[in-house]
Design a protein around this motif. Structure first.
Motif, PDB file in Angstrom:
ATOM      1  N   ALA A   1      -0.867 128.546 -90.470  1.00 40.45           N
ATOM      2  CA  ALA A   1      -1.288 129.945 -90.483  1.00 40.45           C
ATOM      3  C   ALA A   1      -0.230 130.787 -89.778  1.00 40.45           C
ATOM      4  O   ALA A   1       0.472 130.309 -88.892  1.00 40.45           O
ATOM      5  CB  ALA A   1      -2.627 130.111 -89.790  1.00 40.45           C
ATOM      6  N   GLU A   2      -0.145 132.056 -90.176  1.00 38.87           N
ATOM      7  CA  GLU A   2       0.765 133.009 -89.543  1.00 38.87           C
ATOM      8  C   GLU A   2       0.024 134.318 -89.315  1.00 38.87           C
ATOM      9  O   GLU A   2      -0.804 134.717 -90.135  1.00 38.87           O
ATOM     10  CB  GLU A   2       1.972 133.303 -90.432  1.00 38.87           C
TER      11      GLU A   2
ATOM     12  N   MET B   1       5.508 137.735 -84.194  1.00 38.39           N
ATOM     13  CA  MET B   1       4.786 136.958 -85.173  1.00 38.39           C
ATOM     14  C   MET B   1       4.597 135.547 -84.623  1.00 38.39           C
ATOM     15  O   MET B   1       5.512 134.970 -84.051  1.00 38.39           O
ATOM     16  CB  MET B   1       5.578 136.915 -86.472  1.00 38.39           C
ATOM     17  N   TYR B   2       3.399 135.008 -84.809  1.00 39.87           N
ATOM     18  CA  TYR B   2       3.052 133.679 -84.323  1.00 39.87           C
ATOM     19  C   TYR B   2       2.626 132.813 -85.498  1.00 39.87           C
ATOM     20  O   TYR B   2       2.194 133.322 -86.530  1.00 39.87           O
ATOM     21  CB  TYR B   2       1.910 133.755 -83.309  1.00 39.87           C
ATOM     22  N   ALA B   3       2.756 131.494 -85.311  1.00 39.59           N
ATOM     23  CA  ALA B   3       2.362 130.559 -86.349  1.00 39.59           C
ATOM     24  C   ALA B   3       1.700 129.342 -85.733  1.00 39.59           C
ATOM     25  O   ALA B   3       2.047 128.921 -84.632  1.00 39.59           O
ATOM     26  CB  ALA B   3       3.570 130.121 -87.161  1.00 39.59           C
ATOM     27  N   ALA B   4       0.742 128.781 -86.460  1.00 41.65           N
ATOM     28  CA  ALA B   4       0.130 127.511 -86.086  1.00 41.65           C
ATOM     29  C   ALA B   4       0.920 126.430 -86.819  1.00 41.65           C
ATOM     30  O   ALA B   4       0.914 126.353 -88.039  1.00 41.65           O
ATOM     31  CB  ALA B   4      -1.328 127.476 -86.505  1.00 41.65           C
TER      32      ALA B   4
ATOM     33  N   GLU C   1      -5.324 136.083 -83.787  1.00 46.94           N
ATOM     34  CA  GLU C   1      -5.441 136.183 -85.238  1.00 46.94           C
ATOM     35  C   GLU C   1      -5.062 134.864 -85.909  1.00 46.94           C
ATOM     36  O   GLU C   1      -5.674 134.467 -86.904  1.00 46.94           O
ATOM     37  CB  GLU C   1      -4.555 137.302 -85.776  1.00 46.94           C
ATOM     38  N   VAL C   2      -4.066 134.180 -85.357  1.00 44.97           N
ATOM     39  CA  VAL C   2      -3.672 132.870 -85.885  1.00 44.97           C
ATOM     40  C   VAL C   2      -4.838 131.901 -85.781  1.00 44.97           C
ATOM     41  O   VAL C   2      -5.170 131.196 -86.728  1.00 44.97           O
ATOM     42  CB  VAL C   2      -2.434 132.313 -85.143  1.00 44.97           C
ATOM     43  N   MET C   3      -5.501 131.880 -84.626  1.00 45.97           N
ATOM     44  CA  MET C   3      -6.623 130.973 -84.437  1.00 45.97           C
ATOM     45  C   MET C   3      -7.799 131.350 -85.347  1.00 45.97           C
ATOM     46  O   MET C   3      -8.505 130.477 -85.835  1.00 45.97           O
ATOM     47  CB  MET C   3      -7.054 130.944 -82.979  1.00 45.97           C
ATOM     48  N   ASN C   4      -8.008 132.642 -85.587  1.00 41.32           N
ATOM     49  CA  ASN C   4      -9.070 133.073 -86.507  1.00 41.32           C
ATOM     50  C   ASN C   4      -8.796 132.578 -87.928  1.00 41.32           C
ATOM     51  O   ASN C   4      -9.699 132.103 -88.616  1.00 41.32           O
ATOM     52  CB  ASN C   4      -9.223 134.587 -86.504  1.00 41.32           C
ATOM     53  N   VAL C   5      -7.548 132.664 -88.372  1.00 36.37           N
ATOM     54  CA  VAL C   5      -7.183 132.204 -89.714  1.00 36.37           C
ATOM     55  C   VAL C   5      -7.364 130.690 -89.817  1.00 36.37           C
ATOM     56  O   VAL C   5      -7.916 130.186 -90.800  1.00 36.37           O
ATOM     57  CB  VAL C   5      -5.732 132.617 -90.051  1.00 36.37           C
ATOM     58  N   VAL C   6      -6.930 129.963 -88.788  1.00 42.94           N
ATOM     59  CA  VAL C   6      -7.085 128.509 -88.792  1.00 42.94           C
ATOM     60  C   VAL C   6      -8.569 128.142 -88.813  1.00 42.94           C
ATOM     61  O   VAL C   6      -8.989 127.243 -89.544  1.00 42.94           O
ATOM     62  CB  VAL C   6      -6.373 127.871 -87.579  1.00 42.94           C
ATOM     63  N   HIS C   7      -9.367 128.856 -88.030  1.00 38.73           N
ATOM     64  CA  HIS C   7     -10.800 128.562 -87.989  1.00 38.73           C
ATOM     65  C   HIS C   7     -11.482 128.853 -89.325  1.00 38.73           C
ATOM     66  O   HIS C   7     -12.388 128.133 -89.739  1.00 38.73           O
ATOM     67  CB  HIS C   7     -11.478 129.356 -86.874  1.00 38.73           C
TER      68      HIS C   7
ATOM     69  N   SER D   1       0.206 123.419 -82.675  1.00 40.35           N
ATOM     70  CA  SER D   1       0.633 124.222 -81.534  1.00 40.35           C
ATOM     71  C   SER D   1       0.945 125.613 -82.043  1.00 40.35           C
ATOM     72  O   SER D   1       1.353 125.795 -83.194  1.00 40.35           O
ATOM     73  CB  SER D   1       1.854 123.601 -80.849  1.00 40.35           C
ATOM     74  N   ILE D   2       0.734 126.602 -81.193  1.00 43.67           N
ATOM     75  CA  ILE D   2       0.999 127.994 -81.552  1.00 43.67           C
ATOM     76  C   ILE D   2       2.419 128.321 -81.095  1.00 43.67           C
ATOM     77  O   ILE D   2       2.734 128.201 -79.908  1.00 43.67           O
ATOM     78  CB  ILE D   2      -0.001 128.951 -80.886  1.00 43.67           C
ATOM     79  N   LYS D   3       3.262 128.707 -82.015  1.00 47.33           N
ATOM     80  CA  LYS D   3       4.661 129.004 -81.701  1.00 47.33           C
ATOM     81  C   LYS D   3       5.013 130.412 -82.143  1.00 47.33           C
ATOM     82  O   LYS D   3       4.474 130.935 -83.112  1.00 47.33           O
ATOM     83  CB  LYS D   3       5.599 128.008 -82.394  1.00 47.33           C
ATOM     84  N   ARG D   4       5.938 131.008 -81.437  1.00 49.74           N
ATOM     85  CA  ARG D   4       6.429 132.334 -81.794  1.00 49.74           C
ATOM     86  C   ARG D   4       7.571 132.192 -82.786  1.00 49.74           C
ATOM     87  O   ARG D   4       8.481 131.388 -82.611  1.00 49.74           O
ATOM     88  CB  ARG D   4       6.912 133.047 -80.536  1.00 49.74           C
ATOM     89  N   LEU D   5       7.515 132.977 -83.866  1.00 47.55           N
ATOM     90  CA  LEU D   5       8.573 132.932 -84.892  1.00 47.55           C
ATOM     91  C   LEU D   5       9.608 133.992 -84.655  1.00 47.55           C
ATOM     92  O   LEU D   5       9.378 135.016 -84.117  1.00 47.55           O
ATOM     93  CB  LEU D   5       7.979 133.101 -86.282  1.00 47.55           C
TER      94      LEU D   5
END
Length: 61
Positions: free
Chosen positions: A14-15, A1-4, A21-27, A57-61
């Motif tokens: 975003a998660e 799982m990744y998060a912005a 997918e994170v970048m798509n949600v943020v966009h 930044s995109i981080k791994r949860l």
């Protein structure tokens, strides 16, 4: 799982399971341009606000 995640506040914007997918949600939430119709039924783009309030930044949860 990744998060912005916001760099300064550590707020999660975003998660998702994949980075793309994170970048798509943020966009989708914070798009920089929005499509709109002119009076003559012509599609154009205009600058949309709100833009993200801080760098992310995109981080791994």
């Amino acid at each position: 799982m990744y998060a912005a995640v916001g760099v300064q506040t550590n707020k999660i914007y975003a998660e998702a399971n994949l980075k793309s997918e994170v970048m798509n949600v943020v966009h989708q939430k914070y798009a920089s341009y929005q499509k709109c119709m002119n009076g003559s039924d012509r599609e154009s783009e205009r600058l949309n606000y709100p833009v993200l309030p801080e760098p992310i930044s995109i981080k791994r949860l």
